[in-house]
Design a protein around this motif. Structure first.
Motif, PDB file in Angstrom:
ATOM      1  N   VAL A  94      62.332  19.536  39.222  1.00  0.00           N
ATOM      2  CA  VAL A  94      61.404  19.625  38.095  1.00  0.00           C
ATOM      3  C   VAL A  94      61.174  18.212  37.571  1.00  0.00           C
ATOM      4  N   VAL A  95      59.900  17.810  37.520  1.00  0.00           N
ATOM      5  CA  VAL A  95      59.519  16.480  37.063  1.00  0.00           C
ATOM      6  C   VAL A  95      58.690  16.623  35.793  1.00  0.00           C
ATOM      7  N   ASP A  96      59.087  15.914  34.744  1.00  0.00           N
ATOM      8  CA  ASP A  96      58.387  16.000  33.462  1.00  0.00           C
ATOM      9  C   ASP A  96      58.017  14.589  33.006  1.00  0.00           C
ATOM     10  N   SER A  97      56.770  14.403  32.580  1.00  0.00           N
ATOM     11  CA  SER A  97      56.297  13.069  32.223  1.00  0.00           C
ATOM     12  C   SER A  97      56.198  12.831  30.718  1.00  0.00           C
ATOM     13  N   GLN A  98      56.426  13.841  29.899  1.00  0.00           N
ATOM     14  CA  GLN A  98      56.417  13.620  28.448  1.00  0.00           C
ATOM     15  C   GLN A  98      57.682  12.871  28.037  1.00  0.00           C
ATOM     16  N   PRO A  99      57.615  12.042  27.009  1.00  0.00           N
ATOM     17  CA  PRO A  99      56.480  11.827  26.111  1.00  0.00           C
ATOM     18  C   PRO A  99      55.536  10.707  26.558  1.00  0.00           C
ATOM     19  N   LEU A 100      55.667  10.241  27.813  1.00  0.00           N
ATOM     20  CA  LEU A 100      54.814   9.140  28.259  1.00  0.00           C
ATOM     21  C   LEU A 100      53.382   9.588  28.543  1.00  0.00           C
ATOM     22  N   TRP A 101      53.240  10.765  29.130  1.00  0.00           N
ATOM     23  CA  TRP A 101      51.922  11.224  29.551  1.00  0.00           C
ATOM     24  C   TRP A 101      51.950  12.741  29.701  1.00  0.00           C
ATOM     25  N   PRO A 102      50.869  13.441  29.350  1.00  0.00           N
ATOM     26  CA  PRO A 102      50.906  14.903  29.370  1.00  0.00           C
ATOM     27  C   PRO A 102      50.885  15.528  30.755  1.00  0.00           C
ATOM     28  N   GLN A 103      50.601  14.743  31.790  1.00  0.00           N
ATOM     29  CA  GLN A 103      50.583  15.314  33.130  1.00  0.00           C
ATOM     30  C   GLN A 103      51.529  14.536  34.034  1.00  0.00           C
ATOM     31  N   PRO A 104      52.330  15.188  34.840  1.00  0.00           N
ATOM     32  CA  PRO A 104      52.632  16.623  34.816  1.00  0.00           C
ATOM     33  C   PRO A 104      53.753  16.913  33.822  1.00  0.00           C
ATOM     34  N   SER A 105      53.664  18.021  33.148  1.00  0.00           N
ATOM     35  CA  SER A 105      54.642  18.289  32.101  1.00  0.00           C
ATOM     36  C   SER A 105      54.859  19.794  31.910  1.00  0.00           C
ATOM     37  N   PRO A 106      55.658  20.408  32.763  1.00  0.00           N
ATOM     38  CA  PRO A 106      56.355  19.832  33.914  1.00  0.00           C
ATOM     39  C   PRO A 106      55.608  20.108  35.217  1.00  0.00           C
ATOM     40  N   ALA A 107      56.099  19.498  36.310  1.00  0.00           N
ATOM     41  CA  ALA A 107      55.646  19.805  37.663  1.00  0.00           C
ATOM     42  C   ALA A 107      56.849  20.272  38.471  1.00  0.00           C
ATOM     43  N   ILE A 108      56.618  21.221  39.347  1.00  0.00           N
ATOM     44  CA  ILE A 108      57.696  21.760  40.182  1.00  0.00           C
ATOM     45  C   ILE A 108      57.475  21.276  41.608  1.00  0.00           C
ATOM     46  N   PHE A 109      58.418  20.519  42.093  1.00  0.00           N
ATOM     47  CA  PHE A 109      58.396  20.010  43.463  1.00  0.00           C
ATOM     48  C   PHE A 109      59.431  20.764  44.293  1.00  0.00           C
ATOM     49  N   VAL A 110      59.216  20.770  45.595  1.00  0.00           N
ATOM     50  CA  VAL A 110      60.222  21.301  46.506  1.00  0.00           C
ATOM     51  C   VAL A 110      60.515  20.228  47.549  1.00  0.00           C
ATOM     52  N   SER A 111      61.803  19.975  47.749  1.00  0.00           N
ATOM     53  CA  SER A 111      62.235  18.953  48.700  1.00  0.00           C
ATOM     54  C   SER A 111      62.922  19.641  49.865  1.00  0.00           C
ATOM     55  N   ASP A 112      62.102  20.255  50.712  1.00  0.00           N
ATOM     56  CA  ASP A 112      62.605  20.956  51.893  1.00  0.00           C
ATOM     57  C   ASP A 112      62.166  20.154  53.106  1.00  0.00           C
ATOM     58  N   TYR A 113      63.070  19.312  53.630  1.00  0.00           N
ATOM     59  CA  TYR A 113      62.721  18.397  54.706  1.00  0.00           C
ATOM     60  C   TYR A 113      61.950  19.136  55.796  1.00  0.00           C
ATOM     61  N   PRO A 114      60.839  18.624  56.280  1.00  0.00           N
ATOM     62  CA  PRO A 114      60.430  17.220  56.221  1.00  0.00           C
ATOM     63  C   PRO A 114      59.470  16.857  55.090  1.00  0.00           C
ATOM     64  N   TYR A 115      59.360  17.701  54.051  1.00  0.00           N
ATOM     65  CA  TYR A 115      58.383  17.415  53.011  1.00  0.00           C
ATOM     66  C   TYR A 115      59.014  17.323  51.629  1.00  0.00           C
ATOM     67  N   PHE A 116      58.372  16.540  50.787  1.00  0.00           N
ATOM     68  CA  PHE A 116      58.637  16.534  49.352  1.00  0.00           C
ATOM     69  C   PHE A 116      57.277  16.741  48.703  1.00  0.00           C
ATOM     70  N   VAL A 117      56.991  17.978  48.280  1.00  0.00           N
ATOM     71  CA  VAL A 117      55.639  18.307  47.844  1.00  0.00           C
ATOM     72  C   VAL A 117      55.667  18.983  46.478  1.00  0.00           C
ATOM     73  N   GLU A 118      54.596  18.753  45.756  1.00  0.00           N
ATOM     74  CA  GLU A 118      54.419  19.433  44.473  1.00  0.00           C
ATOM     75  C   GLU A 118      53.758  20.779  44.715  1.00  0.00           C
ATOM     76  N   LEU A 119      54.371  21.838  44.217  1.00  0.00           N
ATOM     77  CA  LEU A 119      53.784  23.159  44.350  1.00  0.00           C
ATOM     78  C   LEU A 119      52.769  23.412  43.243  1.00  0.00           C
ATOM     79  N   PHE A 120      53.175  23.186  41.996  1.00  0.00           N
ATOM     80  CA  PHE A 120      52.262  23.379  40.878  1.00  0.00           C
ATOM     81  C   PHE A 120      52.812  22.701  39.637  1.00  0.00           C
TER      82      PHE A 120
END
Length: 752
Positions: free
Chosen positions: A481-507
């Motif tokens: 889970v990646v959250d950018s507040q209070p620096l910037w409203p996006q992404p807040s939060p974003a859900i990534f999955v790190s399942d090799y071979p990818y590190f991708v944002e789902l939503f």
């Protein structure tokens, strides 16, 4: 046909051929260099490894086997300008390529040099064509496949010494081959070992040789290179860097068995068009057919053991080539094809020599069998020199351009000087090796882990992507889970999955899309809209307990207070809870949008399956596909949305480029408070691996920066603009300089 003793006359055809090859390969390279353009991403890896050897430093991108790096040591010692270093390093690629053609030619002449065959320059020259114009070899010049070229050259030399039974030369070459490129070494050593074992079994069965001879042959040509290979690939480097496929890799066979591999996409790599595959398959079939038509040489009515041995070697090489493709790591899928031209060349040269030995110029009457063989030889020549080589040459210049390196990178040295700390380069381009080779330090790039196999490299790639998108981080198993507040409203939060071979944002759930429509009491029914991210009054806290880690934001506006609580549970479930408290206002509607990443280039859309439980709850099954560059990954997610003191008024799905918006509007039933809970569960096999990756304690951007020992962050203007806002508002950094399309930020130290 009598072969002249004059070397120039004997190899005149090959001299003309290699001159043509040199012009075709060298000219596009020199034209790029003259225009001030360079290429070859892996050249940076060789340069930084050479720099590590000279200065005794250790880097994440060190090339783990030293032979090619030693070749680059004089470049690092004698030349200080990064651009010149790169130019010379890039020129080594085509030079080694031409040497590979020469080594192939000499191996073929060695192969057909016995009493039953004519040492034929025409056959050897035509046999070299699959190597000289193999599309992936020309492509490798573009990305800097010098290590592969060196390994293949030594492999061809190894075959020649093996055929000529020069055991001392063979053993020395096997050591150099392992040091040059262990994957290539594993192929050649395995092929020659199996060949020797088969021949020894045949000879023992026929009682031709003594046991002492068997033991000596096994030691010289099988056990010694295998032992050398194991020692040099394991002990100096440790398990993490050894030649075998690491645990966190994705072998092709495993991907096929799990149904995660789209075979068409697997073949169609970015610089590996389908036409090349079809051409290769047709050539392979033709060579097999051609070799079956040819008869083995006869001597006194008996089959020649030497001829049988050589043909067996070629066919064994060809079979192992296909096996090599299957077991090659998925992220280097096309490199399994690199071995293919070697047995094709040997097979073609051998077969052509067989036919041409029967086609004496004074006796060709173009009747019957001889005429058909002559026509077949002519057809082969046109096929190879025309369609095969022509197709390769056409996309060769575009390959050089594709792997081109921005000239702005070479000006970084003038600004940063000698950097002892690490650098983060936020860019959508694959520049990790070039940037590291230019700056002579670790430069971590926001690429995909698919290009790396070492755990440390994969870890830093994941950290780099996290730093590009956020300020606070939660992680459990492979969910981030990646959250950018209070620096910037996006992404807040974003859900990534790190399942090799990818590190991708789902939503993500961006604050920019948390809308509240109000009917203010004091404004006589005037309705307006409040956006949560407009407020400057934000309070952020984070923490963890045994069950979950959390990040909480409190947004205070004049008309309402919104609390957003994001939790990551130990079972990898993400829960986002939104609490709305209204102040002197009457709510008309509440709205939010979930943003999904969609890979439109796949021709596969985002699949959503809605299940309406009731007017206060919706369950959604989501299927997303990801592909970079060739391996398609399918990830399914279940999203459950529950509303308290509100009814779902509208539900819709909208597309916008790479993003898809899931829009939901609620009608409040209570004028004091409303709660909305979004529960997200990602379905994948990695969630069943246990909790060894679970670190529920939140990490901050500053924590990761210190862990990575970062001094500078360089942002490519081609990257998403959110990264600029996140870095620019981070008080840990200040804008240091700008170079072309790059903006450089420096980490604030105590002295700053």
């Amino acid at each position: 046909m009598r072969v002249s003793n004059n070397i120039l006359e004997k190899h005149l055809i090959f001299t003309i051929f290699i001159s043509f090859v040199s012009i075709v390969i060298i000219y596009p390279v020199m034209r790029k260099v003259v225009n001030g353009e360079v290429f070859g991403g892996d050249v940076g890896q060789y340069l930084i490894s050479a720099y590590a050897i000279v200065h005794g430093r250790n880097f994440v991108y060190n090339y783990p086997y030293p032979l090619i790096s030693l070749i680059y040591v004089p470049i690092v010692l004698l030349l200080k300008d990064s651009f010149i270093q790169y130019v010379i390093g890039c020129l080594l690629g085509p030079i080694l390529m031409i040497l590979l053609v020469v080594a192939t030619y000499l191996s073929i002449t060695s192969l057909i040099n016995d009493k039953n065959y004519i040492k034929n320059s025409i056959a050897s020259t035509l046999g070299s064509v699959p190597v000289a114009f193999f599309p992936l070899y020309l492509d490798a010049i573009g990305w800097g496949g010098q290590a592969q070229f060196l390994g293949l050259i030594l492999g061809m030399i190894l075959i020649r010494f093996y055929i000529e039974r020069k055991s001392i030369h063979f053993m020395i070459t096997s050591i150099l081959l392992v040091l040059a490129h262990p994957w290539t070494a594993s192929y050649f050593i395995l092929a020659l070992t199996l060949h020797k074992l088969i021949l020894l079994c045949i000879e023992v069965k026929n009682a031709i040789i003594k046991k002492k001879y068997i033991i000596l042959n096994m030691l010289k040509f099988t056990l010694f290179p295998l032992l050398t290979f194991l020692i040099l690939s394991y002990f100096p480097l440790g398990k993490e860097d050894m030649v075998g496929i690491p645990i966190n890799n994705v072998p092709v066979i495993k991907a096929i068995m799990k149904g995660e591999l789209d075979l068409i996409s697997f073949i169609r790599r970015l610089t590996f068009p389908t036409e090349t595959v079809l051409l290769f398959l047709s050539i392979s079939f033709f060579i097999f057919l051609f070799s079956r038509l040819s008869s083995l040489s006869k001597r006194n009515g008996d089959q020649s053991m030497s001829s049988y041995s050589n043909v067996l070697l070629i066919r064994l090489l060809l079979i192992l080539s296909f096996l090599y493709i299957v077991i090659c790591p998925a992220q280097y899928a096309d490199r399994g094809f690199y071995i293919i031209p070697i047995p094709l060349s040997l097979h073609l040269g051998r077969a052509l020599s067989d036919y041409m030995s029967k086609l004496q110029p004074s006796h060709i009457d173009f009747k019957g069998d001889k005429a058909s063989r002559a026509f077949l030889l002519l057809f082969l020549s046109i096929f190879f020199l025309g369609s095969y080589s022509g197709g390769a040459i056409m996309y060769y210049p575009s390959s050089l351009s594709y792997y081109g390196i921005p000239s702005d990178l070479f000006y970084m040295n003038n600004i940063l000087g000698e950097v002892n700390d690490n650098v983060l380069l936020i860019t959508p381009h694959a520049l990790w090796f070039p940037a590291s080779g230019i700056l002579k330090t670790n430069v971590f790039v926001t690429s995909q882990p698919v290009w790396f196999i070492q755990k440390k490299q994969i870890e830093y790639v994941e950290y780099s992507n996290m730093l590009a998108w956020g300020n606070l981080f939660l992680r459990c198993n492979r969910v981030v889970v990646v959250d950018s507040q209070p620096l910037w409203p996006q992404p807040s939060p974003a859900i990534f999955v790190s399942d090799y071979p990818y590190f991708v944002e789902l939503f993500r759930l961006s604050d920019s899309f948390l809308r509240v429509q109000l009917n203010h009491i004091d404004s006589s029914g005037t309705i307006w809209q409040d956006l949560v991210h407009y407020t400057n009054r934000i309070t952020t806290e984070w923490g963890s307990n045994q069950s979950y880690g959390y990040i909480a934001h409190l947004y205070e506006l004049n008309t309402l207070v919104v609390r957003k609580l994001t939790r990551l549970y130990i079972n990898s479930t993400v829960e986002i809870k939104l609490d709305y408290n209204f102040i002197d206002s009457i709510p008309e509607s509440i709205e939010h949008q979930l943003i999904f990443l969609v890979m439109r280039s796949l021709g596969k859309d985002l699949f959503l399956n809605y299940i309406y439980a009731d007017s206060r709850r919706i369950d959604i099954d989501v299927t997303q596909y990801f592909k970079e560059p060739w391996l398609i990954k399918k990830i399914t997610t279940n999203i459950s949305i529950n509303a308290e003191n509100a009814l779902i008024d509208y539900f819709g799905h909208e597309d916008a480029g790479l993003w898809s918006f899931l829009r939901i509007r609620y009608k409040p039933l209570n004028t004091d408070n409303v709660s909305i809970t979004i529960s997200i569960r990602i379905h994948s096999s990695f969630l069943e691996d246990g909790h060894e990756y679970c670190h529920l304690k939140p990490a901050t951007r500053e924590d990761i920066i210190k862990h990575m020992n970062l001094r500078y962050i360089i942002i490519d203007r081609d990257f998403h603009q959110d990264a600029f806002h996140i870095i620019d508002r981070d008080l840990n950094f200040y804008k240091y300089s700008e170079v072309g399309r790059y903006v450089i930020y420096r980490f604030r130290s105590n002295s700053d």
